[in-house]
Design a protein around this motif. Structure first.
Motif, PDB file in Angstrom:
ATOM      1  N   ALA A 347     -61.116 -19.600 -13.860  1.00 24.73           N
ATOM      2  CA  ALA A 347     -62.073 -18.512 -13.693  1.00 24.73           C
ATOM      3  C   ALA A 347     -63.360 -18.745 -14.470  1.00 24.73           C
ATOM      4  N   GLY A 349     -65.046 -21.512 -14.051  1.00 24.49           N
ATOM      5  CA  GLY A 349     -65.877 -22.249 -13.094  1.00 24.49           C
ATOM      6  C   GLY A 349     -66.350 -23.598 -13.578  1.00 24.49           C
ATOM      7  N   TRP A 426     -62.788 -21.002  -9.460  1.00 24.01           N
ATOM      8  CA  TRP A 426     -64.194 -20.727  -9.199  1.00 24.01           C
ATOM      9  C   TRP A 426     -65.088 -21.952  -9.376  1.00 24.01           C
ATOM     10  N   CYS A 427     -66.197 -21.935  -8.657  1.00 25.19           N
ATOM     11  CA  CYS A 427     -67.252 -22.937  -8.827  1.00 25.19           C
ATOM     12  C   CYS A 427     -68.599 -22.216  -8.776  1.00 25.19           C
ATOM     13  N   TYR A 431     -66.121 -16.350 -12.927  1.00 23.30           N
ATOM     14  CA  TYR A 431     -65.788 -15.198 -12.097  1.00 23.30           C
ATOM     15  C   TYR A 431     -66.844 -14.108 -12.306  1.00 23.30           C
ATOM     16  N   SER A 435     -68.333 -18.370  -7.089  1.00 27.60           N
ATOM     17  CA  SER A 435     -67.494 -17.964  -5.964  1.00 27.60           C
ATOM     18  C   SER A 435     -66.204 -18.766  -5.988  1.00 27.60           C
ATOM     19  N   ARG A 436     -65.160 -18.194  -5.435  1.00 26.65           N
ATOM     20  CA  ARG A 436     -63.877 -18.895  -5.424  1.00 26.65           C
ATOM     21  C   ARG A 436     -63.920 -20.029  -4.398  1.00 26.65           C
TER      22      ARG A 436
END
Length: 516
Positions: A347, A349, A426-427, A431, A435-436
């Motif tokens: 989360a 990222g 996520w990237c 979070y 976005s997932r």
């Protein structure tokens, strides 16, 4: 559906002959569950129940009896909490007295498809729905097969302990005695307590035989290649292992011996939150007559389940027999894996969608067992929170994590599988900002690994974590492969990456400090 009278010798702990329902088929169990107001049925035919105040496991109320057999090998602490022998025996007597006079349920089953290492079970439950769960989850003997149970499981939600007398923390409890080969579960109707208590037993016994017990999913390709998927809840074990192009070995618990990977169970226990036919068609179609849904909600005025409704819990579940998945492997046994996946929902990222791990990195990530909770999933969590569960199953492992890590290292050394870190989180930011990663991208990555395409790709090293990441992958934009490139604020990525890396280091230092 007549009851059967069973003699005391067959039911240890019961002093008089007992009337019970023995080895009932699913259809009869559903009828009894409806008659006893344990639940209702959905439009798909599944039995739907509420498990009451407990919609998940209660780790702080899980105990292991401290005795001559367990005192040395068990890794005592906040996970494996000691319980006195005399208190266990007293509780056992009270539970059997509570069930005496009731028409309870009895089922014989196995755990483990390897006949040399499996354990036989006698599962005694107060509720019909619990017995349906046991039918679905454990290995069902053939009608002609005689089962001489080694282990007894007694699960009675209506029995509540008196903490002041029984030495429990609360009225609910799950207690394992390795010496008496007995598991007592009371005060909770959450069926996962039964499943995980049996898993804990296997996690204690199998390493003594050189078998690695694993909290993982597994499947096999058409060419015979096996893959295993380690991961904590919500990282995608069940979803990614249920691949229509591959044969499912199992979705949660397996053993790895000298010649095979084998399922411990005869069924699946899948999360259903946000389940939809398009993303998870095999699981969706498995929810039918004989399946058991837990803590789901209906659309208003209907018997159709709304899988997006989490008013009772985020941990909505379904259990069903393994053969409810159309391409399940029979028997659910495969060769040693050619690919091992460590799934994490990062989360923060900062981890890449895919990285190829060295053997040393594999043991490091296995020992850490990292994923993250996102804001809003639990009260008081306002930003991503790192979660570590050693060996991806700390809560169910009676032995020290180093025992399981050494076994995995030995298996990797012998069989030389390819090992991958897969971020299903996520990237583009943490979070709330990023976005997932799309499920279709993760599936494309796995496909590229299974076809061998990703082994041919050119790689670069990701700083901070020193992970080797591909520069291209069929079916996924190259711009997503390096997480640093996905952040709009490039200057914010590395501080976030260093923050997570420091958490890794602290967690590993704490684990190493516990090795005697």
């Amino acid at each position: 559906m007549k009851t059967t009278t069973i003699s005391p010798g067959v039911l240890p702990g019961f002093n008089e002959p007992q009337k019970c329902y023995f080895q009932l088929p699913p259809a009869d169990l559903v009828k009894l569950a409806l008659l006893k107001n344990e639940g209702t049925t959905s439009s798909s035919g599944a039995l739907v129940i509420n498990t009451g105040i407990f919609t998940g496991r209660s780790p702080k109320d899980r105990y292991i009896v401290h005795d001559e057999l367990s005192s040395g090998p068990v890794n005592w602490g906040e996970i494996n909490i000691p319980f006195e022998e005399n208190a266990f025996d007293r509780l056992h007597r009270k539970m059997t007295a509570y069930l005496s006079g009731k028409a309870f349920f009895v089922r014989n089953a196995f755990a483990g498809y390897n006949e040399d290492s499996r354990i036989s079970l006698r599962i005694i439950t107060e509720q019909a729905s619990q017995d349906l769960f046991a039918y679905n989850l454990f290995i069902r003997p053939e009608q002609s097969q005689h089962v001489e149970p080694e282990w007894t499981v007694i699960a009675a939600p209506g029995f509540r302990a008196d903490p002041a007398v029984e030495q429990t923390r609360q009225p609910n409890f799950s207690i394992i005695s390795f010496s008496r080969k007995t598991i007592l579960i009371g005060g909770t109707a959450y069926t996962g307590e039964i499943k995980k208590a049996v898993f804990s037993v296997l996690n204690f016994l199998l390493p003594q035989k050189g078998i690695l017990p694993m909290h993982c999913a597994a499947n096999r390709g058409k060419n015979g290649d096996a893959a295993i998927f380690f991961g904590l809840s919500g990282t995608g074990k069940t979803t990614l292992s249920a691949d229509p192009a591959r044969m499912l070995i199992g979705d949660d618990e397996h053993g790895w011996d000298d010649s095979s990977v084998f399922n411990f169970e005869g069924g699946c226990y899948a999360k259903t939150v946000n389940l939809c036919k398009e993303n998870e068609p095999q699981i969706y179609r498995a929810i039918r007559q004989g399946s058991l849904l837990e803590n789901t909600a209906f659309f208003p005025g209907s018997d159709k389940v709304n899988y997006r409704n989490t008013c009772k819990t985020e941990n909505t579940r379904v259990s069903y027999p393994l053969d409810y998945i159309e391409n399940a492997l029979t028997p659910p046994v495969g060769p040693p894996p050619e690919n091992i996946f460590f799934l994490t929902a990062d989360a923060f990222g900062v981890l890449p969608p895919v990285a190829r791990l060295t053997q040393q990195q594999a043991i490091y990530y296995f020992t850490l067992g990292y994923t993250a909770k996102v804001a809003g999933t639990e009260f008081g969590i306002n930003e991503p929170q790192a979660t570590f569960s050693a060996c991806f199953g700390k809560a169910f492992m009676p032995l020290h994590p180093s025992v399981y890590a050494r076994l995995l290292n030995d298996k990797i050394e012998k069989y030389k599988p390819s090992i991958w870190l897969i971020n299903t989180g996520w990237c583009g930011g943490a979070y709330g900002t990023g976005s997932r990663i799309k499920l279709e991208y993760t599936r494309a990555i796995l496909q590229a690994i299974f076809t061998g395409e990703l082994k041919k790709a050119r790689y670069e090293q990701l700083p901070v974590f020193n992970l080797m990441i591909p520069k291209s992958c069929p079916g996924i934009p190259a711009s997503l492969l390096n997480p640093a490139d996905t952040w709009a604020d490039k200057d914010a990525y590395y501080p976030a990456a260093f923050k997570l890396a420091e958490m890794f280091t602290r967690q590993m230092d704490e684990l190493l400090a516990t090795i005697a």
